[in-house]
Design an enzyme around this catalytic site. Structure first.
Site, PDB file in Angstrom:
ATOM      1  N   HIS A  82     -12.999   4.576  -1.253  1.00 50.63           N
ATOM      2  CA  HIS A  82     -13.262   3.646  -2.050  1.00 50.63           C
ATOM      3  C   HIS A  82     -14.668   3.224  -2.032  1.00 50.63           C
ATOM      4  O   HIS A  82     -15.338   2.947  -3.170  1.00 50.63           O
ATOM      5  CB  HIS A  82     -12.474   2.148  -1.504  1.00 50.63           C
ATOM      6  CG  HIS A  82     -11.188   2.126  -1.942  1.00 50.63           C
ATOM      7  ND1 HIS A  82     -10.109   2.794  -1.496  1.00 50.63           N
ATOM      8  CD2 HIS A  82     -10.391   1.562  -2.862  1.00 50.63           C
ATOM      9  CE1 HIS A  82      -8.964   2.551  -1.752  1.00 50.63           C
ATOM     10  NE2 HIS A  82      -9.084   1.789  -2.855  1.00 50.63           N
TER      11      HIS A  82
ATOM     12  N   TYR B 108      -1.241  11.463   8.059  1.00 46.03           N
ATOM     13  CA  TYR B 108      -0.076  10.387   8.910  1.00 46.03           C
ATOM     14  C   TYR B 108       0.575  11.477   9.837  1.00 46.03           C
ATOM     15  O   TYR B 108       0.438  11.464  10.937  1.00 46.03           O
ATOM     16  CB  TYR B 108       0.569   9.507   8.238  1.00 46.03           C
ATOM     17  CG  TYR B 108       1.193   8.599   8.823  1.00 46.03           C
ATOM     18  CD1 TYR B 108       0.841   7.416   9.485  1.00 46.03           C
ATOM     19  CD2 TYR B 108       2.490   9.043   9.110  1.00 46.03           C
ATOM     20  CE1 TYR B 108       1.244   6.478  10.195  1.00 46.03           C
ATOM     21  CE2 TYR B 108       3.330   7.977  10.160  1.00 46.03           C
ATOM     22  CZ  TYR B 108       2.763   6.809  10.470  1.00 46.03           C
ATOM     23  OH  TYR B 108       3.465   5.909  11.244  1.00 46.03           O
TER      24      TYR B 108
ATOM     25  N   TRP C 119       0.787  -1.312   0.119  1.00 44.71           N
ATOM     26  CA  TRP C 119       0.036  -0.003  -0.284  1.00 44.71           C
ATOM     27  C   TRP C 119       0.738   1.316   0.160  1.00 44.71           C
ATOM     28  O   TRP C 119       0.473   2.319  -0.191  1.00 44.71           O
ATOM     29  CB  TRP C 119      -0.831  -0.028   1.368  1.00 44.71           C
ATOM     30  CG  TRP C 119      -1.996  -1.029   0.914  1.00 44.71           C
ATOM     31  CD1 TRP C 119      -2.263  -2.130   1.597  1.00 44.71           C
ATOM     32  CD2 TRP C 119      -3.104  -0.730   0.073  1.00 44.71           C
ATOM     33  NE1 TRP C 119      -3.505  -2.842   1.187  1.00 44.71           N
ATOM     34  CE2 TRP C 119      -3.975  -1.894   0.302  1.00 44.71           C
ATOM     35  CE3 TRP C 119      -3.521   0.028  -0.879  1.00 44.71           C
ATOM     36  CZ2 TRP C 119      -5.081  -2.144  -0.393  1.00 44.71           C
ATOM     37  CZ3 TRP C 119      -4.686  -0.113  -1.500  1.00 44.71           C
ATOM     38  CH2 TRP C 119      -5.624  -1.188  -1.394  1.00 44.71           C
TER      39      TRP C 119
ATOM     40  N   VAL D 151      -1.167   9.145  -4.165  1.00 41.19           N
ATOM     41  CA  VAL D 151      -1.944   8.664  -2.745  1.00 41.19           C
ATOM     42  C   VAL D 151      -1.421   8.524  -1.493  1.00 41.19           C
ATOM     43  O   VAL D 151      -1.760   9.111  -0.541  1.00 41.19           O
ATOM     44  CB  VAL D 151      -3.008   7.844  -2.947  1.00 41.19           C
ATOM     45  CG1 VAL D 151      -3.825   7.420  -1.949  1.00 41.19           C
ATOM     46  CG2 VAL D 151      -4.069   8.088  -4.258  1.00 41.19           C
TER      47      VAL D 151
END
Length: 495
Positions: free
Chosen positions: A423, A398, A382, A389
């Protein structure tokens, strides 16, 4: 605890034993070669053993590629014999434009996309720019300006939902999905634009306070503070007086329409006042990327129409009966074309299209993806497969959360939760039905990351990488079949 002399003596004895064993082995080899039976055996490991240190598997890779090709051709022939030739470019046009056979004068998806560019390029962008200018000149209070920017971004993502509420039957799924994707990208860009300008304002305020304290320290009879203030001032003057610094845009000089439009078109989600730029546009590079996009998009549409749609359609009855064996068979059958299309989508989006935009805009940072195919756990995947992204999430979600004092684990959960909402938005809004499968699929990634990390540490990196590929190959078709089943039951189930 052993003393340093004892540790040296132990290492010396080990070195002696190793050299003695090597001497014995070499002596034995020489003696064996002189034997009359002409020996041919030597101490060796099998090539597939971990201790053999053999790593040239090129032939096996070629074999695997050929076997996959043969299997793909066989599935293609089976699909052709069973369904015939289903590829019809006219249907692509209907799906992509929302062309309505009952009313041939309307192309709702095209109208919505055009309205997107009109609304995004005029209304939200201008609003965002004007608000930032108002805050910069103290015309709008900081808190009010932030509230206006948040309201502006929320309206962006709500616009497709409002349009579907009134004209939902007129839009095609592919068309409205593309529109939702574009609106979401603009939403992320405006978020970055607002937050980055906020950081610049905070930096200017901090610098102003530092200068004020520096002047106070200069007036005080403290020579240590005086020397430190002089050093900081000379360092700052040195940075500002360099030719490179003179060419850089500084806040609030960046608050103009040209700068914001460039950011909206640039292949990045993170706003900066000064991007690294290339010296020229390579025409051959542009032509290659355009050809890749043209042929790649047509290939994806053909494969989807010929291969994906029949398999998905035939899975509805299987899911309704909840037969685990047949569901597994449908899942495995859909996994191959779905994964092939996903790989094509990755290449066309992150290599062809983003490199094309980067070249046309002379945007120098082209790291749109890393070697995600070598990921040994889910977390690495990821953080490497979608770099725009990932950089946006790290920079704007973050790090701000960790700087507020929260743990890295909590910050990571928030990042995945935001990604899960995005999503779900990209699936539920076009389908006009709210399901949580995409949300749950993304929220399942942190536990999967822990499991794959454990497998990597205990079983080796290869098993962690196998888990990553397994989740990609099997997870996506499962979600597709679940959504299509719910959609079919909602719209096509006989009453």
């Amino acid at each position: 605890m052993a003393t340093e002399s004892e540790e040296k003596a132990l290492r010396y004895r080990r070195a002696q034993s190793v050299s003695k064993a090597e001497e014995i082995t070499e002596t034995e080899k020489k003696v064996r070669k002189l034997q009359l039976d002409k020996p041919v055996h030597t101490p060796r490991d099998s090539l597939f053993s971990w201790s053999s240190e053999f790593n040239n598997f090129t032939g096996l890779v070629n074999w695997g590629f050929l076997m996959l090709s043969v299997g793909g051709v066989r599935l293609g022939l089976e699909n052709f014999l069973k369904y015939g030739l289903r590829v019809n470019p006219l249907e692509w046009f209907i799906v992509l434009t929302g062309y309505n056979e009952g009313d041939r004068s309307q192309y709702p998806s095209v109208i919505l996309i055009v309205s997107l560019f009109v609304s995004v390029s005029i209304v939200p962008i201008v609003i965002g720019l004007l608000v930032e200018k108002g805050i910069a000149v103290d015309l709008i209070p900081e808190k009010l300006g932030v509230g206006l920017q948040i309201s502006n971004m929320i309206c962006m993502v709500l616009l497709p939902i409002i349009a579907l509420h009134f004209r939902g039957n007129d839009f095609s799924f592919v068309g409205i999905t593309s529109v939702c994707m574009l609106y979401l990208i603009i939403f992320l860009k405006l978020w970055s634009y607002t937050q980055t300008n906020h950081w610049c304002r905070l930096g200017l305020k901090r610098k102003y306070l530092d200068n004020k304290l520096r002047r106070q320290s200069l007036s005080a009879p403290n020579w240590n503070k005086l020397i430190t203030a002089e050093q900081e001032k000379s360092k700052e003057d040195l940075i500002n007086d360099t030719p490179a610094a003179a060419r850089l845009t500084k806040y609030p000089d960046n608050l103009n329409l040209k700068d914001l439009v460039y950011f909206m078109l640039a292949p990045t989600l993170c706003y900066e006042l000064n991007y690294p730029r290339t010296a020229r546009i390579r025409k051959r590079f542009v032509i290659k990327r355009v050809l890749e996009l043209f042929f790649g998009i047509n290939l994806v549409l053909a494969l989807f129409q010929q291969w994906m749609i029949p398999t998905i359609t035939n899975s509805v009855e299987t899911f309704s009966k909840m037969d685990p064996i047949r569901i597994t068979e449908r899942l495995l059958k859909l996994a191959v074309p779905n994964h092939l299309l996903w790989l094509c989508f990755f290449y066309l989006s992150f290599h062809s299209f983003l490199n094309l935009m980067g070249e046309l805009l002379q945007f120098a940072d082209r790291k749109f993806y890393a070697d995600w195919w070598n990921s040994n756990n889910i977390s690495v995947f990821w953080s490497t497969w979608n770099m725009p992204v990932h950089m946006w999430a790290v920079r704007h979600v973050y790090k701000p959360i960790t700087e507020m004092g929260f743990s890295k684990f909590n910050a990571g959960i928030v990042v995945f939760a935001i990604s899960a909402l995005f999503h779900e938005y990209l699936v539920s809004v076009p389908l006009q039905m709210f399901r949580i499968w995409a949300f749950l699929g993304m929220m399942a990634q942190p536990p999967l990351a822990i499991i794959s990390r454990t497998a990597e540490l205990r079983l080796g990196p290869r098993w962690g990488n196998i888990m990553v590929w397994s989740s990609l190959i099997l997870g996506q078709p499962l979600a597709i079949m679940m959504y299509y089943h719910d959609y079919a039951m909602l719209h096509f189930k006989p009453t």
